[in-house]
Design a protein around this motif. Structure first.
Motif, mmCIF file in Angstrom:
data_model
loop_
_atom_site.group_PDB
_atom_site.id
_atom_site.type_symbol
_atom_site.label_atom_id
_atom_site.label_comp_id
_atom_site.label_asym_id
_atom_site.label_seq_id
_atom_site.Cartn_x
_atom_site.Cartn_y
_atom_site.Cartn_z
ATOM 1 N N UNK A 122 43.305 81.174 115.143
ATOM 2 C CA UNK A 122 42.969 80.834 113.764
ATOM 3 C C UNK A 122 41.971 81.800 113.134
ATOM 4 N N UNK A 123 41.705 82.909 113.778
ATOM 5 C CA UNK A 123 40.898 83.940 113.134
ATOM 6 C C UNK A 123 41.796 84.714 112.174
ATOM 7 N N UNK A 168 49.476 85.964 103.137
ATOM 8 C CA UNK A 168 48.984 86.229 101.790
ATOM 9 C C UNK A 168 48.973 87.737 101.570
ATOM 10 N N UNK A 169 49.073 88.132 100.328
ATOM 11 C CA UNK A 169 49.026 89.550 99.972
ATOM 12 C C UNK A 169 47.990 89.734 98.872
ATOM 13 N N UNK A 170 46.956 90.511 99.179
ATOM 14 C CA UNK A 170 45.949 90.846 98.186
ATOM 15 C C UNK A 170 46.161 92.272 97.706
ATOM 16 N N UNK A 171 45.819 92.514 96.460
ATOM 17 C CA UNK A 171 45.918 93.860 95.904
ATOM 18 C C UNK A 171 44.533 94.492 96.018
ATOM 19 N N UNK A 222 44.129 79.273 102.735
ATOM 20 C CA UNK A 222 44.931 79.039 101.537
ATOM 21 C C UNK A 222 45.193 77.544 101.383
ATOM 22 N N UNK A 223 45.219 77.082 100.148
ATOM 23 C CA UNK A 223 45.492 75.671 99.884
ATOM 24 C C UNK A 223 46.986 75.374 99.858
ATOM 25 N N UNK A 224 47.809 76.433 99.886
ATOM 26 C CA UNK A 224 49.248 76.220 99.723
ATOM 27 C C UNK A 224 50.093 76.680 100.907
ATOM 28 N N UNK A 225 49.586 77.639 101.712
ATOM 29 C CA UNK A 225 50.346 78.135 102.865
ATOM 30 C C UNK A 225 49.410 78.273 104.056
ATOM 31 N N UNK A 226 49.980 78.389 105.256
ATOM 32 C CA UNK A 226 49.173 78.488 106.472
ATOM 33 C C UNK A 226 48.791 79.949 106.722
ATOM 34 N N UNK A 227 47.896 80.437 105.877
ATOM 35 C CA UNK A 227 47.458 81.832 105.961
ATOM 36 C C UNK A 227 46.086 81.949 105.309
ATOM 37 N N UNK A 228 45.316 82.971 105.685
ATOM 38 C CA UNK A 228 43.986 83.141 105.100
ATOM 39 C C UNK A 228 44.032 83.879 103.763
ATOM 40 N N UNK A 229 43.109 83.549 102.900
ATOM 41 C CA UNK A 229 42.876 84.299 101.665
ATOM 42 C C UNK A 229 41.643 85.165 101.894
ATOM 43 N N UNK A 230 41.783 86.466 101.725
ATOM 44 C CA UNK A 230 40.622 87.348 101.854
ATOM 45 C C UNK A 230 39.842 87.229 100.552
#
Length: 213
Positions: A52-53, A91-94, A128-136
């Motif tokens: 979960x890191x 997630x994908x950040x720009x 993330x509140x919508x998918x099982x992934x981190x938001x940077x």
């Protein structure tokens, strides 16, 4: 070759005509069979490791696939692929100018060797509140995506954008403002980063000057 400067006594119309002439007569050089499409984005793809890191990598071969879908080419050997196949989300950040060093670090350090490279880069993340992934958290624009498919032969990942997050600092009247955002673009020939931001025209408007009907 287009001259660097044109005498000021020429009108704007004549300056445009002169520049256009030089561009038409310029000699083009063959660069071979290179898929050179500019500008290329600097995408930060984030996933969860098994513990979960947060894990993240820098990717340039990505584009809009449909109105609510994106496509990114990710080498099958990356830790990111292992993670997104397990979690079915990412997630994908720009990347932006303010975080150029961190974004580049995420592209030159392997998640297999440095599982904590997000924190090593001095970045923070939240779930993330919508998918099982981190938001940077540090990057101002993030797409939260559900994995639709990953082709191990073409190494193409297709994701459905479930939600998009944008910092208020890069918005004007609720819309992305590139003069505030300052996103990075990658130059694959010279391995340089450049920044986008200056507005030079208006889409679906400026071309009307050439319409005759």
């Amino acid at each position: 070759m287009v001259p660097k400067s044109i005498p000021p006594f020429f009108s704007h119309h004549h300056k445009t005509k002169i520049k256009s002439y030089f561009r038409r007569t310029a000699i083009k050089q063959s660069l071979g069979n290179k898929a050179l499409i500019y500008p290329q984005p600097v995408l930060i793809v984030a996933t969860y490791n098994q513990d979960r890191s947060a894990n993240a990598m820098n990717a340039a071969w990505g584009a809009v696939w449909d109105y609510t879908k994106i496509s990114i080419i990710i080498d099958r050997n990356h830790k990111t692929v292992e993670n997104l196949l397990e979690k079915q989300a990412f997630t994908v950040s720009i990347a932006d100018q303010d975080h150029l060093v961190q974004a580049d670090y995420l592209g030159i350090v392997s998640g297999h060797k440095v599982p904590s490279k997000v924190t090593s880069a001095g970045l923070s993340s939240s779930k993330s509140a919508t998918v099982d992934a981190p938001v940077i958290d540090d990057f101002p624009l993030t797409l939260e995506c559900r994995l639709i498919s990953y082709n191990k032969e073409t190494e193409q990942a297709i994701g459905e954008v479930v939600n998009t997050l944008a910092d208020e600092s890069i918005l004007t009247n609720g819309k992305i403002d590139l003069t505030k955002f300052r996103p990075l673009t990658y130059d694959p020939m010279n391995h340089h980063y450049h920044v986008l931001g200056e507005q030079v025209g208006k889409a679906y408007s400026d071309g009307k000057k050439l319409k005759t009907d």
